[in-house]
Design a protein around this motif. Sequence first.
Motif, PDB file in Angstrom:
ATOM      1  N   GLY A  23       6.856 -34.384 -56.418  1.00  0.00           N
ATOM      2  CA  GLY A  23       7.382 -35.376 -57.089  1.00  0.00           C
ATOM      3  C   GLY A  23       6.522 -36.590 -57.264  1.00  0.00           C
ATOM      4  O   GLY A  23       6.451 -37.358 -57.988  1.00  0.00           O
ATOM      5  N   TRP A  24       5.643 -36.728 -55.958  1.00  0.00           N
ATOM      6  CA  TRP A  24       4.815 -37.725 -55.957  1.00  0.00           C
ATOM      7  C   TRP A  24       3.815 -37.824 -56.965  1.00  0.00           C
ATOM      8  O   TRP A  24       3.526 -38.785 -57.922  1.00  0.00           O
ATOM      9  N   GLY A  28       5.877 -38.707 -60.752  1.00  0.00           N
ATOM     10  CA  GLY A  28       5.765 -40.234 -60.781  1.00  0.00           C
ATOM     11  C   GLY A  28       6.701 -40.748 -59.689  1.00  0.00           C
ATOM     12  O   GLY A  28       7.029 -42.076 -59.928  1.00  0.00           O
ATOM     13  N   LYS A  29       7.167 -40.115 -58.835  1.00  0.00           N
ATOM     14  CA  LYS A  29       8.035 -40.644 -57.494  1.00  0.00           C
ATOM     15  C   LYS A  29       7.040 -41.708 -56.825  1.00  0.00           C
ATOM     16  O   LYS A  29       5.844 -41.602 -56.795  1.00  0.00           O
TER      17      LYS A  29
END
Length: 108
Positions: A23-24, A28-29
Amino acid sequence: MQTAAVYLLAALAEIGGCFAFWGWLRMGKPVWWLVPGCVSLVVFAWLLTLVDTSQAGRAYAAYGGIYITSALLWLWLVEGVRPDRWDMGGALLCLAGAGVILLGPHKG
């Protein structure tokens, strides 16, 4: 039965931790997603030590089939992509292999 529960919890912890990194990096989390991701991966590693076997490699190898099946469930339930027949067939083969590894009459 306890081993199956440990493997299922470990799979959830591992997939959740890895998904936090995914996700990160890929979705783009925010960077704080790495904190629960790291905690989840530590829990995953700890859970695998609870498997009733004296050989770590055998515990990890048998876990592989559970992980693969759990990852396909994650694909379906979290990512909204239904596994196809090839996914399901592969998962069944992996589960059969995990069963042989875990339940086989090993020497020592």
